[in-house]
Design a protein around this motif. Structure first.
Motif, PDB file in Angstrom:
ATOM      1  N   SER A 431       0.829  -1.217   0.000  1.00  0.00           N
ATOM      2  CA  SER A 431       0.000   0.000   0.000  1.00  0.00           C
ATOM      3  C   SER A 431       0.859   1.261   0.000  1.00  0.00           C
ATOM      4  O   SER A 431       0.524   2.246  -0.673  1.00  0.00           O
ATOM      5  CB  SER A 431      -0.941  -0.007   1.203  1.00  0.00           C
ATOM      6  N   GLU A 432       1.993   1.232   0.731  1.00  0.00           N
ATOM      7  CA  GLU A 432       2.886   2.385   0.737  1.00  0.00           C
ATOM      8  C   GLU A 432       3.508   2.586  -0.641  1.00  0.00           C
ATOM      9  O   GLU A 432       3.683   3.720  -1.100  1.00  0.00           O
ATOM     10  CB  GLU A 432       3.975   2.195   1.794  1.00  0.00           C
ATOM     11  N   LYS A 433       3.841   1.478  -1.278  1.00  0.00           N
ATOM     12  CA  LYS A 433       4.426   1.555  -2.623  1.00  0.00           C
ATOM     13  C   LYS A 433       3.410   2.143  -3.600  1.00  0.00           C
ATOM     14  O   LYS A 433       3.760   3.000  -4.426  1.00  0.00           O
ATOM     15  CB  LYS A 433       4.877   0.161  -3.094  1.00  0.00           C
ATOM     16  N   ILE A 434       2.170   1.709  -3.516  1.00  0.00           N
ATOM     17  CA  ILE A 434       1.125   2.216  -4.418  1.00  0.00           C
ATOM     18  C   ILE A 434       0.973   3.725  -4.236  1.00  0.00           C
ATOM     19  O   ILE A 434       0.886   4.473  -5.217  1.00  0.00           O
ATOM     20  CB  ILE A 434      -0.213   1.496  -4.166  1.00  0.00           C
ATOM     21  N   LYS A 435       0.962   4.188  -2.975  1.00  0.00           N
ATOM     22  CA  LYS A 435       0.840   5.623  -2.705  1.00  0.00           C
ATOM     23  C   LYS A 435       1.995   6.403  -3.333  1.00  0.00           C
ATOM     24  O   LYS A 435       1.798   7.486  -3.893  1.00  0.00           O
ATOM     25  CB  LYS A 435       0.811   5.871  -1.198  1.00  0.00           C
ATOM     26  N   SER A 456       3.489  -6.569 -13.001  1.00  0.00           N
ATOM     27  CA  SER A 456       3.937  -7.943 -13.214  1.00  0.00           C
ATOM     28  C   SER A 456       2.819  -8.910 -13.569  1.00  0.00           C
ATOM     29  O   SER A 456       3.086 -10.039 -13.958  1.00  0.00           O
ATOM     30  CB  SER A 456       4.656  -8.450 -11.956  1.00  0.00           C
ATOM     31  N   SER A 457       1.562  -8.489 -13.410  1.00  0.00           N
ATOM     32  CA  SER A 457       0.448  -9.403 -13.686  1.00  0.00           C
ATOM     33  C   SER A 457      -0.824  -8.624 -13.955  1.00  0.00           C
ATOM     34  O   SER A 457      -0.902  -7.416 -13.694  1.00  0.00           O
ATOM     35  CB  SER A 457       0.227 -10.344 -12.491  1.00  0.00           C
ATOM     36  N   VAL A 458      -1.830  -9.337 -14.474  1.00  0.00           N
ATOM     37  CA  VAL A 458      -3.146  -8.726 -14.699  1.00  0.00           C
ATOM     38  C   VAL A 458      -3.707  -8.221 -13.372  1.00  0.00           C
ATOM     39  O   VAL A 458      -4.241  -7.107 -13.272  1.00  0.00           O
ATOM     40  CB  VAL A 458      -4.121  -9.740 -15.331  1.00  0.00           C
ATOM     41  N   GLU A 459      -3.551  -9.032 -12.330  1.00  0.00           N
ATOM     42  CA  GLU A 459      -4.049  -8.675 -11.002  1.00  0.00           C
ATOM     43  C   GLU A 459      -3.430  -7.358 -10.531  1.00  0.00           C
ATOM     44  O   GLU A 459      -4.132  -6.451 -10.062  1.00  0.00           O
ATOM     45  CB  GLU A 459      -3.710  -9.802 -10.027  1.00  0.00           C
ATOM     46  N   LYS A 460      -2.106  -7.236 -10.650  1.00  0.00           N
ATOM     47  CA  LYS A 460      -1.419  -6.018 -10.201  1.00  0.00           C
ATOM     48  C   LYS A 460      -1.794  -4.817 -11.074  1.00  0.00           C
ATOM     49  O   LYS A 460      -1.918  -3.701 -10.582  1.00  0.00           O
ATOM     50  CB  LYS A 460       0.087  -6.242 -10.229  1.00  0.00           C
ATOM     51  N   SER A 461      -1.986  -5.054 -12.359  1.00  0.00           N
ATOM     52  CA  SER A 461      -2.365  -3.938 -13.238  1.00  0.00           C
ATOM     53  C   SER A 461      -3.716  -3.368 -12.826  1.00  0.00           C
ATOM     54  O   SER A 461      -3.942  -2.158 -12.870  1.00  0.00           O
ATOM     55  CB  SER A 461      -2.386  -4.381 -14.707  1.00  0.00           C
ATOM     56  N   MET A 462      -4.625  -4.235 -12.387  1.00  0.00           N
ATOM     57  CA  MET A 462      -5.942  -3.771 -11.948  1.00  0.00           C
ATOM     58  C   MET A 462      -5.867  -3.061 -10.596  1.00  0.00           C
ATOM     59  O   MET A 462      -6.630  -2.133 -10.329  1.00  0.00           O
ATOM     60  CB  MET A 462      -6.921  -4.950 -11.872  1.00  0.00           C
ATOM     61  N   ILE A 463      -4.935  -3.494  -9.744  1.00  0.00           N
ATOM     62  CA  ILE A 463      -4.744  -2.810  -8.454  1.00  0.00           C
ATOM     63  C   ILE A 463      -4.322  -1.367  -8.687  1.00  0.00           C
ATOM     64  O   ILE A 463      -4.861  -0.427  -8.077  1.00  0.00           O
ATOM     65  CB  ILE A 463      -3.703  -3.557  -7.585  1.00  0.00           C
ATOM     66  N   PHE A 464      -3.347  -1.171  -9.575  1.00  0.00           N
ATOM     67  CA  PHE A 464      -2.864   0.186  -9.852  1.00  0.00           C
ATOM     68  C   PHE A 464      -3.910   0.982 -10.630  1.00  0.00           C
ATOM     69  O   PHE A 464      -4.042   2.197 -10.438  1.00  0.00           O
ATOM     70  CB  PHE A 464      -1.529   0.128 -10.599  1.00  0.00           C
ATOM     71  N   ALA A 467      -6.345   2.247  -8.105  1.00  0.00           N
ATOM     72  CA  ALA A 467      -5.751   3.337  -7.318  1.00  0.00           C
ATOM     73  C   ALA A 467      -5.764   4.644  -8.110  1.00  0.00           C
ATOM     74  O   ALA A 467      -6.042   5.712  -7.562  1.00  0.00           O
ATOM     75  CB  ALA A 467      -4.326   2.972  -6.911  1.00  0.00           C
ATOM     76  N   LEU A 468      -5.474   4.551  -9.406  1.00  0.00           N
ATOM     77  CA  LEU A 468      -5.514   5.735 -10.263  1.00  0.00           C
ATOM     78  C   LEU A 468      -6.939   6.264 -10.396  1.00  0.00           C
ATOM     79  O   LEU A 468      -7.179   7.474 -10.399  1.00  0.00           O
ATOM     80  CB  LEU A 468      -4.948   5.397 -11.653  1.00  0.00           C
ATOM     81  N   ARG A 469      -7.891   5.338 -10.491  1.00  0.00           N
ATOM     82  CA  ARG A 469      -9.286   5.723 -10.641  1.00  0.00           C
ATOM     83  C   ARG A 469      -9.787   6.451  -9.390  1.00  0.00           C
ATOM     84  O   ARG A 469     -10.540   7.428  -9.477  1.00  0.00           O
ATOM     85  CB  ARG A 469     -10.139   4.474 -10.920  1.00  0.00           C
ATOM     86  N   GLU A 470      -9.348   5.969  -8.221  1.00  0.00           N
ATOM     87  CA  GLU A 470      -9.742   6.622  -6.974  1.00  0.00           C
ATOM     88  C   GLU A 470      -9.245   8.062  -6.913  1.00  0.00           C
ATOM     89  O   GLU A 470      -9.891   8.930  -6.321  1.00  0.00           O
ATOM     90  CB  GLU A 470      -9.201   5.825  -5.779  1.00  0.00           C
ATOM     91  N   GLU A 471      -8.083   8.290  -7.534  1.00  0.00           N
ATOM     92  CA  GLU A 471      -7.514   9.642  -7.555  1.00  0.00           C
ATOM     93  C   GLU A 471      -7.996  10.432  -8.772  1.00  0.00           C
ATOM     94  O   GLU A 471      -7.499  11.529  -9.037  1.00  0.00           O
ATOM     95  CB  GLU A 471      -5.983   9.550  -7.570  1.00  0.00           C
ATOM     96  N   LYS A 472      -8.935   9.831  -9.494  1.00  0.00           N
ATOM     97  CA  LYS A 472      -9.531  10.476 -10.679  1.00  0.00           C
ATOM     98  C   LYS A 472      -8.465  10.840 -11.727  1.00  0.00           C
ATOM     99  O   LYS A 472      -8.519  11.908 -12.344  1.00  0.00           O
ATOM    100  CB  LYS A 472     -10.325  11.708 -10.274  1.00  0.00           C
TER     101      LYS A 472
END
Length: 824
Positions: A431-435, A456-464, A467-472
């Motif tokens: 979570s700190e890395k994502i921030k 590194s994966s489809v799963e990680k791409s969706m996580i990021f 996170a981008l979507r939350e920040e609009k």
């Protein structure tokens, strides 16, 4: 004692690598040889020739080759002609460094050229030169889109010079494939070419064969194809008798296991039951009536059950959805860990794919039986000449040399690289890395600097992405779920203010150009237009807009590549980083890590020691982190190389036998004759007599066997016992059988054709059985090490014995089937 042996092994390994690097250093003068040839090409000028005169050069070169000149002697002129044709047709005159890359390809080397150096155009001149021999050239790339694009785009140059161009892709009929393979230059993917090789060797008539001999291959993204994908063999399968219900039942057993019931080793990819797990499974098996109360599950009769239970545990506890595989349209698809692409047509073997289907509650496909298989390592070594291109190959130089006998030459860039590579930054948690990543993206977005985020994966791409979507923050995502649009997404990745999230190296083969990729954007805008003036107007306007936008992007600092995780291979990281700074453009790159990343968590114990510092100081950045991670990656690369070499030694045993069988089968297919059939008959008699003498039976048993096989009565009473030897019996019986065959064939010549079909069919059946037997041998051969025997040596011995036994049985069964068919 153990530590001393370990130290000695490390020293030997270190010395061998140092010696290899010294040898490799002496090879570095190869670039000077290439430069001297390229200078000779520069001196050749064909600009004064008309289009017709330039095209006629092709016929001149072909005639000179047929009259004894070598391709090397034609190189300078052919490259100069190709260069002039590229300028006229594509309005792209190859740079000096592109000539260097092309010469390296012709010489059977790997040209390491940075991203954006125009590798697609580099392949044109060597493909043209080698096609002059009339044996065909295969240009191989990583996906159907690139194969189609490049064959159309570069095909204009080849067609201008009088060369034919074909493209192999999915869903083509055999007749269409034959046309494409008979072209001078054929584009396609590695999967298509290798599968066609296997299919060719399963045909029942010469007319059905569509792939020519493997003459010359130029492989784009050669590191991805020859190393990353070399671990998984291509398999053509047929139906098996195993029930799909078995997987669903075993899946219910696995779902009842808790973490205390099993142990998993992610580093080595293994998973096994604990003592508590064994007790739980045995109770469930007892309740289901599979084993009796008090019995153990580890009885030999339960071997199949245990095997599938192990596969089910792998599927549940080691394989992750949207990382290792994905579910789409009710099917389980494998995800290529290096590119993030769906591996169409590929399935895990040994019931693992069915275990994944049971886990995901989709339709369980019938388990299959291998009919033919080949690794890319073996397939590409079948070519008479092999070469390739990539942006990153030096880290795998030793493997390319040892496995493929391919030298690497690093081609200088056309313009100096001005990209800035920032040190790695490591955080305590994901979570700190994502921030931190999002914070950097915001800073870039404020000045409209384009950003490429590698995951590194489809799963990680969706996580990021979330996170981008939350920040609009507006962005596009490129992963295995929408790879069909990859060229279009990548085309926009260099535009002002764009943010693109990609899975590993999705989009390889399409350049990220600052301001946008003009070719793709223009073709998209004009695809539905018919008016020439309107097409011309929109084209010019779009190109001008992209030029203006490019300057604006340069002022922001160029493309910023953000790596969200380090890969096991430095080469994959370098590929991501190389997307920025093409052709001298500005750019930046930075990698973010966390202690929760797979690489750090599983392998990097030393990095974990930094966690105490992070609690007080926060994220750590600088060369210390970069060096530690690089050391971990080197160790993993070395381990993976040794692992691939180990697997290769075993697969070579089967594939050498496959080569032998395929050569023999092609001889039966193309050159079948009465003499070949009689050789089969004689071999079958020799096998029969050999087995008869081993059993030490009387001649009446031999007479019965001959009657059974050849439908022929032979009386041995008239022969003196002292005349009976193995050689005499073979010749005596063969003479009788040959005469019987002559009687049949004189009545109907179609009988010879029938014998050919019978021989091919039975050879295929025996080969499939033999491959299955080899796999069973390989599964248990490791236990020989406990008896102080080398498992590989034992496997080779058993493999050779099984191969000879298979051939002998083929001779017997094919001849027997023929004579039984005649008497039916």
């Amino acid at each position: 004692m153990f530590s001393f042996v370990k130290i000695v092994k490390k020293i030997i390994n270190w010395v061998s690598r140092v010696l290899y690097r010294i040898v490799f250093w002496f090879r570095s003068n190869e670039i000077d040889n290439l430069k001297s040839i390229a200078k000779e090409i520069d001196k050749k000028n064909y600009s004064d020739l008309s289009d017709e005169e330039l095209a006629l050069k092709t016929q001149e070169f072909k005639s000179r080759f047929e009259n004894g000149e070598s391709l090397d002697s034609l190189l300078v002129e052919a490259f100069a002609v190709s260069r002039e044709a590229s300028k006229r047709v594509l309005n792209e005159r190859p740079y000096f460094v592109q000539l260097l890359g092309g010469i390296a390809l012709h010489k059977g080397m790997i040209a390491e050229m940075k991203t954006g150096e125009g590798k697609t155009l580099v392949a044109v001149a060597p493909a043209y030169l080698n096609a002059l021999a009339g044996k065909g050239v295969h240009v191989i790339t990583v996906n159907d889109y690139l194969a189609e694009r490049d064959s159309t785009w570069m095909g204009k140059v080849f067609n201008f010079l009088g060369m034919s161009v074909g493209c192999i892709h999915n869903n083509m009929r055999d007749e269409e494939r034959k046309v494409a393979y008979n072209c001078d230059i054929t584009y396609g993917t590695n999967n298509e070419f290798a599968f066609d090789y296997l299919k060719n060797n399963m045909k029942m008539s010469e007319e059905e064969i569509y792939q020519r001999d493997l003459n010359c291959a130029i492989v784009d993204e050669i590191d991805n194809i020859l190393i990353d994908e070399a671990r998984t063999p291509l398999i053509i399968s047929g139906s098996s008798n195993h029930s799909s219900d078995l997987y669903a039942w075993i899946n219910t057993l696995t779902k009842n296991l808790n973490e205390s019931d099993y142990q998993k080793d992610e580093k080595h990819g293994t998973c096994h039951l604990t003592s508590d797990g064994v007790k739980k499974i045995e109770k469930m098996l007892t309740d289901d009536g599979v084993i009796d109360s008090g019995d153990t599950m580890f009885e030999s009769r339960n071997a199949t059950l245990i095997h599938h239970l192990n596969q089910s545990m792998k599927a549940h506890f080691l394989f992750k959805k949207d990382k290792d595989y994905m579910v789409k349209d009710g099917q389980v698809f494998i995800i290529d860990e290096f590119t993030g692409r769906i591996m169409s047509g590929r399935r895990y073997s040994d019931g693992l794919h069915q275990a994944l289907e049971a886990k995901e509650n989709v339709k369980i496909q019938d388990e299959t039986r291998t009919q033919a298989s080949i690794t890319f390592q073996r397939f590409f070594r079948l070519y008479n000449k092999l070469s390739g291109m990539t942006g990153t190959a030096m880290t795998e130089a030793e493997e390319f040399d040892k496995v493929y006998d391919l030298k690497i030459v690093s081609i200088p860039t056309n313009k100096p690289i001005s990209r800035t590579d920032l040190p790695d930054e490591i955080h305590a948690t994901l979570s700190e890395k994502i921030k931190a990543v999002i914070s950097l993206v915001k800073k870039c977005s404020e000045k409209k600097q384009p950003v490429l985020i590698g995951t590194s994966s489809v799963e990680k791409s969706m996580i990021f992405s979330n996170a981008l979507r939350e920040e609009k923050i507006a962005h596009k995502v490129l992963n295995a779920k929408n790879h069909a649009n990859e060229a279009r997404i990548i085309a926009d990745a260099g535009k002002l203010g764009s943010v693109t999230v990609v899975t590993n190296m999705a989009g390889r083969g399409t350049d990220i150009m600052l301001g946008g990729n003009a070719k793709i954007i223009v073709s998209e805008k004009i695809k539905d237009l018919e008016n020439e003036s309107e097409i011309d107007s929109i084209t010019k306007q779009t190109i001008q807009e992209i030029k203006e936008e490019k300057e604006k992007v340069k002022n922001t600092g160029g493309l910023f590549v953000i790596g969200t995780e380090r890969h096991e291979s430095r080469r994959i990281d370098n590929q991501l980083r190389g997307r920025a700074g093409r052709q001298g453009d500005p750019g930046k790159s930075k990698f973010f890590l966390s202690l929760e990343d797979d690489l750090v968590r599983i392998y990097a114990g030393k990095v974990n020691t930094l966690s105490s510092r992070m609690k007080s100081e926060g994220p750590i950045t600088g060369r210390i982190v970069t060096r530690l991670i690089a050391k971990v990656q080197k160790n993993i690369e070395s381990h993976n190389f040794d692992l691939r070499q180990h697997v290769k030694k075993y697969s070579d045993v089967q594939e050498e036998q496959m080569d032998s069988i395929y050569r023999y089968r092609m001889e039966l297919l193309k050159n079948y004759s009465k003499n070949i059939w009689l050789d089969l008959v004689k071999n079958s008699i020799e096998k029969m007599i050999h087995d008869f003498l081993l059993k030490d039976e009387d001649l009446s048993a031999l007479s019965k066997a001959i009657k059974d096989h050849f439908k022929l009565d032979i009386n041995f009473d008239e022969i003196e016992s002292n005349e009976i030897t193995e050689e005499f019996l073979v010749d005596y019986i063969f003479t009788k059988v040959e005469k019987s065959f002559e009687d049949y064939i004189s009545e109907d010549e179609k009988i010879l054709k029938m014998s050919k079909i019978i021989a091919l069919t039975i050879l295929d059946e025996h080969w499939i059985d033999h491959v299955e037997k080899l796999n069973y041998i390989k599964q248990g051969i490791g236990l020989r090490a406990y008896g102080q025997k080398d498992p590989l040596v034992e496997y080779k011995k058993e493999g050779i014995h099984a191969f000879e036994e298979m051939l002998g049985n083929f001779y017997l069964d094919s001849v027997k089937a023929f004579f039984h068919e005649l008497s039916a």
